[in-house]
Design a protein around this motif. Sequence first.
Motif, PDB file in Angstrom:
ATOM      1  N   PHE A   1       0.694  -1.408   0.256  1.00  0.00           N
ATOM      2  CA  PHE A   1      -0.142   0.414  -0.414  1.00  0.00           C
ATOM      3  C   PHE A   1       1.122   1.573   0.043  1.00  0.00           C
ATOM      4  O   PHE A   1       1.752   1.398   0.729  1.00  0.00           O
ATOM      5  N   GLU A   2       0.737   2.618  -0.651  1.00  0.00           N
ATOM      6  CA  GLU A   2       1.313   3.565  -0.595  1.00  0.00           C
ATOM      7  C   GLU A   2       0.244   4.718  -0.414  1.00  0.00           C
ATOM      8  O   GLU A   2       0.463   5.386   0.481  1.00  0.00           O
ATOM      9  N   TYR A   3      -0.798   5.179  -1.450  1.00  0.00           N
ATOM     10  CA  TYR A   3      -1.771   6.148  -0.604  1.00  0.00           C
ATOM     11  C   TYR A   3      -2.787   5.863  -0.696  1.00  0.00           C
ATOM     12  O   TYR A   3      -2.693   5.165  -1.769  1.00  0.00           O
ATOM     13  N   VAL A   4      -4.225   6.818  -0.186  1.00  0.00           N
ATOM     14  CA  VAL A   4      -4.715   6.893  -1.758  1.00  0.00           C
ATOM     15  C   VAL A   4      -5.781   8.002  -1.177  1.00  0.00           C
ATOM     16  O   VAL A   4      -5.537   8.749  -0.507  1.00  0.00           O
ATOM     17  N   GLU A   5      -6.180   7.634  -2.705  1.00  0.00           N
ATOM     18  CA  GLU A   5      -6.316   9.468  -3.433  1.00  0.00           C
ATOM     19  C   GLU A   5      -8.110   9.836  -2.582  1.00  0.00           C
ATOM     20  O   GLU A   5      -8.236   9.223  -2.576  1.00  0.00           O
ATOM     21  N   ARG A   6      -8.109  11.482  -1.902  1.00  0.00           N
ATOM     22  CA  ARG A   6      -8.795  11.622  -1.238  1.00  0.00           C
ATOM     23  C   ARG A   6     -10.014  12.007  -1.583  1.00  0.00           C
ATOM     24  O   ARG A   6     -10.345  12.854  -1.002  1.00  0.00           O
ATOM     25  N   TYR A   7     -10.050  11.971  -2.637  1.00  0.00           N
ATOM     26  CA  TYR A   7     -11.658  12.410  -3.099  1.00  0.00           C
ATOM     27  C   TYR A   7     -11.717  11.520  -4.853  1.00  0.00           C
ATOM     28  O   TYR A   7     -11.016  10.864  -5.132  1.00  0.00           O
ATOM     29  N   VAL A   8     -12.715  11.322  -4.288  1.00  0.00           N
ATOM     30  CA  VAL A   8     -13.244  10.211  -5.252  1.00  0.00           C
ATOM     31  C   VAL A   8     -14.195  11.098  -6.599  1.00  0.00           C
ATOM     32  O   VAL A   8     -14.538  11.976  -6.184  1.00  0.00           O
ATOM     33  N   ILE A   9     -13.857   9.627  -7.646  1.00  0.00           N
ATOM     34  CA  ILE A   9     -13.824  10.757  -8.951  1.00  0.00           C
ATOM     35  C   ILE A   9     -14.297  10.033 -10.294  1.00  0.00           C
ATOM     36  O   ILE A   9     -14.844   8.402  -9.233  1.00  0.00           O
ATOM     37  N   PRO A  10     -15.310  10.222 -10.826  1.00  0.00           N
ATOM     38  CA  PRO A  10     -16.260   9.448 -11.342  1.00  0.00           C
ATOM     39  C   PRO A  10     -15.119   8.536 -12.201  1.00  0.00           C
ATOM     40  O   PRO A  10     -13.417   9.116 -12.836  1.00  0.00           O
ATOM     41  N   LYS A  11     -15.536   7.072 -12.732  1.00  0.00           N
ATOM     42  CA  LYS A  11     -15.011   6.370 -12.934  1.00  0.00           C
ATOM     43  C   LYS A  11     -14.629   6.276 -14.681  1.00  0.00           C
ATOM     44  O   LYS A  11     -15.155   6.709 -15.542  1.00  0.00           O
ATOM     45  N   LYS A  12     -13.059   6.029 -15.105  1.00  0.00           N
ATOM     46  CA  LYS A  12     -12.224   6.362 -16.579  1.00  0.00           C
ATOM     47  C   LYS A  12     -12.783   5.428 -16.705  1.00  0.00           C
ATOM     48  O   LYS A  12     -12.222   3.656 -16.888  1.00  0.00           O
ATOM     49  N   SER A  13     -13.646   4.976 -18.338  1.00  0.00           N
ATOM     50  CA  SER A  13     -13.404   3.963 -18.865  1.00  0.00           C
ATOM     51  C   SER A  13     -11.719   3.144 -20.258  1.00  0.00           C
ATOM     52  O   SER A  13     -11.537   4.529 -20.589  1.00  0.00           O
TER      53      SER A  13
END
Length: 301
Positions: free
Chosen positions: A237-249
């Motif tokens: 584990f490195e880190y978590v992006e603290r912002y939820v974003i739309p899934k990239k297709s």
Amino acid sequence: NIAIGTHVSGIVTRVFVKVGDRVSAQDPLFVLDDRTQRSEVGIREAAVKEALARLQRLKAAPRPEEIPIAEATVKEAEAILEDLRQQLEIVEKVRDRRAVSIEDINKRRFAVAIAQARLTRARADLALLKAGSWQPDTDVAKAALERTRSELEAARVEIDRLTVRSPVPGAVLQVNLRPGEFAQSGVLAQPLIILGSVDRLHVRVDIDENDAWRFSPDAPAVAYLRGHAAYKTDLTFEYVERYVIPKKSLTGESTERVDTRVLQVVYSFPRDNLPIYAGQQVDVYIQDSTAGELERKELGD
């Protein structure tokens, strides 16, 4: 991955790297045509030499050869003045006013006054010459020299900007330009060069926002190679992006619409653990951190 760009647009004259090369920080990657900038540097160098010569001329003033000339000018003015004074005295001593007209006497008096002014000027010029350069003039010359040096340095910086260098150590993953092609500055759909570190690979995992509450950084995670599930590796584990974003297709379909939002988590693993290339996709399985808690709750009930 680092999408390498260029500060300015121009024609590529040389590419120093190829795919697979390892580079260190500040190693040159490619260079643009710099003939115009080099000519500008030549002009600025000449301007610096000119400004330096002017300053040295002010500091060296006065020239030893100029002082005798100024002194001779003073002596000449003194001799002329003395001659005119004697002529005026002779005229003024004439008792018979009919022998000399008033107009002639006035002309001689004015000539003496003019000669006196010329002598005063010659003496002032001699004093100014012996005093040397005026300090404010020297300061102006120094400022002009510093300005030309700054312009020269700016021209050299422009030349240096035409050589694109590696910002960090890494490996060259893609090279999308050749000598003779036009390199456009700004954000490009296809980067000129892609640079990255391949010693330790990173995996960006998309977790559905509905399952985000089940994720724990301490939970074990395993990556499986797509197409050959026998190849797998444990992830760190490195880190978590603290912002939820739309899934990239990632399917490439322009008509596909995705309304899922995801939490992105970044893991890493050594390159030797898995036969994989940068940019390749893997399947990641993360242990559910809430499974044990739910089981204990059911036993308690």
